[in-house]
Motif scaffolding. Structure first.
Motif, PDB file in Angstrom:
ATOM      1  N   ARG A  48      34.785  -7.611  21.844  1.00  0.00           N
ATOM      2  CA  ARG A  48      34.521  -9.512  21.145  1.00  0.00           C
ATOM      3  C   ARG A  48      33.118  -9.403  20.325  1.00  0.00           C
ATOM      4  N   ASP A  49      32.120  -8.534  20.740  1.00  0.00           N
ATOM      5  CA  ASP A  49      31.015  -8.056  19.928  1.00  0.00           C
ATOM      6  C   ASP A  49      30.381  -6.540  19.655  1.00  0.00           C
ATOM      7  N   ILE A  50      31.003  -5.665  20.018  1.00  0.00           N
ATOM      8  CA  ILE A  50      30.233  -4.330  19.649  1.00  0.00           C
ATOM      9  C   ILE A  50      30.413  -4.135  18.006  1.00  0.00           C
ATOM     10  N   PRO A  51      32.004  -4.049  18.520  1.00  0.00           N
ATOM     11  CA  PRO A  51      32.587  -3.739  16.638  1.00  0.00           C
ATOM     12  C   PRO A  51      32.155  -5.019  15.781  1.00  0.00           C
ATOM     13  N   PRO A  52      31.815  -3.994  14.318  1.00  0.00           N
ATOM     14  CA  PRO A  52      30.556  -4.926  13.328  1.00  0.00           C
ATOM     15  C   PRO A  52      31.250  -5.706  12.516  1.00  0.00           C
ATOM     16  N   LEU A  53      31.553  -6.612  12.006  1.00  0.00           N
ATOM     17  CA  LEU A  53      32.140  -7.826  11.583  1.00  0.00           C
ATOM     18  C   LEU A  53      31.878  -7.268  10.168  1.00  0.00           C
ATOM     19  N   ARG A  54      33.173  -7.700   9.518  1.00  0.00           N
ATOM     20  CA  ARG A  54      33.674  -6.956   8.436  1.00  0.00           C
ATOM     21  C   ARG A  54      34.337  -8.181   6.933  1.00  0.00           C
ATOM     22  N   TYR A  55      33.072  -9.678   7.458  1.00  0.00           N
ATOM     23  CA  TYR A  55      34.085 -10.673   6.475  1.00  0.00           C
ATOM     24  C   TYR A  55      34.854 -10.051   5.221  1.00  0.00           C
ATOM     25  N   ASP A  56      33.738  -9.072   4.193  1.00  0.00           N
ATOM     26  CA  ASP A  56      34.483  -9.106   3.056  1.00  0.00           C
ATOM     27  C   ASP A  56      35.843  -8.325   3.008  1.00  0.00           C
ATOM     28  N   ARG A  57      36.399  -7.275   4.300  1.00  0.00           N
ATOM     29  CA  ARG A  57      37.219  -6.939   4.266  1.00  0.00           C
ATOM     30  C   ARG A  57      38.187  -7.816   3.775  1.00  0.00           C
ATOM     31  N   VAL A  58      38.380  -8.522   4.589  1.00  0.00           N
ATOM     32  CA  VAL A  58      39.323 -10.229   4.853  1.00  0.00           C
ATOM     33  C   VAL A  58      38.962 -10.702   3.549  1.00  0.00           C
ATOM     34  N   TYR A  59      38.171 -10.829   2.826  1.00  0.00           N
ATOM     35  CA  TYR A  59      38.556 -11.535   1.739  1.00  0.00           C
ATOM     36  C   TYR A  59      38.682 -10.500   0.034  1.00  0.00           C
ATOM     37  N   ARG A  60      38.656  -9.142   0.998  1.00  0.00           N
ATOM     38  CA  ARG A  60      39.371  -8.185   0.030  1.00  0.00           C
ATOM     39  C   ARG A  60      41.055  -8.169  -0.459  1.00  0.00           C
ATOM     40  N   MET A  61      41.549  -8.379   1.445  1.00  0.00           N
ATOM     41  CA  MET A  61      42.731  -8.839   1.454  1.00  0.00           C
ATOM     42  C   MET A  61      43.252 -10.014   0.799  1.00  0.00           C
ATOM     43  N   LYS A  62      42.640 -10.849   0.791  1.00  0.00           N
ATOM     44  CA  LYS A  62      43.202 -12.598  -0.077  1.00  0.00           C
ATOM     45  C   LYS A  62      43.167 -12.205  -1.567  1.00  0.00           C
TER      46      LYS A  62
END
Length: 342
Positions: A183-197
């Motif tokens: 829940r904490d160690i793998p980095p957050l990649r919000y940009d990838r979610v945006y690209r999927m949209k």
């Protein structure tokens, strides 16, 4: 950028051992518009278990059942049962990284088996055409960390008829990290979610992971269709009272009313053979960050586990909050008076 929030969704994440029906009832008192999720329930528990794992209070709606499983026939069976009980949406868990879940061949390990998830979606939709079938997934597993890997998972599932996805914006490490570390160690990649949209504009895509404030929610809603809040919603429940305003509904919090409702609800639970602690444990964070929060937590934590009724515990704890607020107000007044004199 002007956002039509009426077309957006805010939801409270499914959290194992946390978002049970008592927690959801409490959360619904704090937000009328947000979508609530059950904790993950396995197909085996629903089909073969002795307990009623589909139970919920009508006041919780809109509420989504999160289902753990990988056998299309069992997933379809459970979807029909859920629809018969009043659930309008069933969500497939493709995100949990725990060993127990992996051993059951569901959760995040299913990212490596998109054809299995697709078969489940197809069977569920065929069995219950009016039920929304959605998927909650990580962005990848282990070293598979790319847009291409996520797309390779999504596309067969989309082809099977799934149109609603919640993307937890981290990879899951199936080996080497505990569920807590995942829940904490793998980095957050919000940009990838945006690209999927951007790539799949026809889909309804919600984002999940590390989101804690209304300002963050507003930012994400510029790029996706919905935002799912996890631990922050549980640990700081008053945050939920800010959500309805995004939909144009002002939620005037009457905390005494909320407490009375929870006392009545807990009394009813006790009459069916339950314990007050089953409910009270979900209220520990209610005053997080405010005067009296520590005292509130202490009273509930110390008295709640052995309590035989809710009123005595809640009134004692809230009395401490009121005293702390009065003391805080006096300190503020004294500071203001000193400032005026100087």
């Amino acid at each position: 950028m002007t956002i039509n929030y009426a077309d957006k969704l805010i939801s409270i994440a499914p959290m194992l051992d946390w978002t049970d029906r008592h927690c959801r009832y409490f959360h619904r008192l704090l937000t009328h518009k947000s979508v609530l999720y059950t904790e993950m329930v396995t197909t085996g528990a629903i089909i073969h278990g002795k307990m009623d794992f589909l139970q919920f209070n009508a006041a919780e709606q809109p509420v989504v059942l999160q289902l753990g499983g990988s056998d299309p026939a069992a997933m379809a069976d459970c979807t029909v049962r859920a629809a018969d009980r009043g659930y309008r949406e069933v969500n497939i868990n493709v995100g949990c990284p725990s060993d127990r879940v992996q051993n059951g061949s569901f959760g995040a390990c299913l990212m490596a088996q998109p054809e299995t998830v697709a078969a489940c979606v197809k069977a569920m939709k065929a069995a219950s055409p009016n039920t929304v079938v959605s998927v909650k997934t990580r962005l990848g597993i282990d070293e598979h960390d790319s847009d291409e890997y996520l797309q390779a998972f999504l596309e067969p599932v989309i082809d099977a008829g799934c149109e609603h996805f919640t993307l937890h914006a981290r990879n899951a490490w199936l080996k080497g990290l505990s569920p807590k570390q995942n829940r904490d160690i793998p980095p957050l990649r919000y940009d990838r979610v945006y690209r999927m949209k951007q790539r799949y504009p026809e889909l309804h895509i919600s984002i999940n992971g590390g989101i804690k404030t209304v300002d963050e929610i507003k930012h994400h809603l510029e790029y996706v269709d919905g935002v799912m809040i996890g631990r922050e919603a549980y640990q700081n429940p008053l945050l939920l009272t800010q959500f309805d305003g995004l939909f144009g509904e002002q939620h005037e919090l009457n905390i005494e009313h909320v407490l009375e409702e929870m006392i009545s609800y807990t009394d009813a639970h006790v009459l069916t053979g339950g314990r007050p602690w089953h409910v009270l444990r979900h209220m520990i964070g209610l005053f997080q960050g405010g005067p009296g929060a520590k005292k509130w937590r202490q009273v509930l934590s110390q008295q709640g586990p052995t309590a035989v009724d809710a009123r005595s515990v809640i009134e004692a704890a809230y009395g401490e909050v009121i005293q702390a607020r009065l003391h805080f107000a006096e300190k503020v007044a004294d500071f203001a008076n000193e400032a005026d004199v100087s």
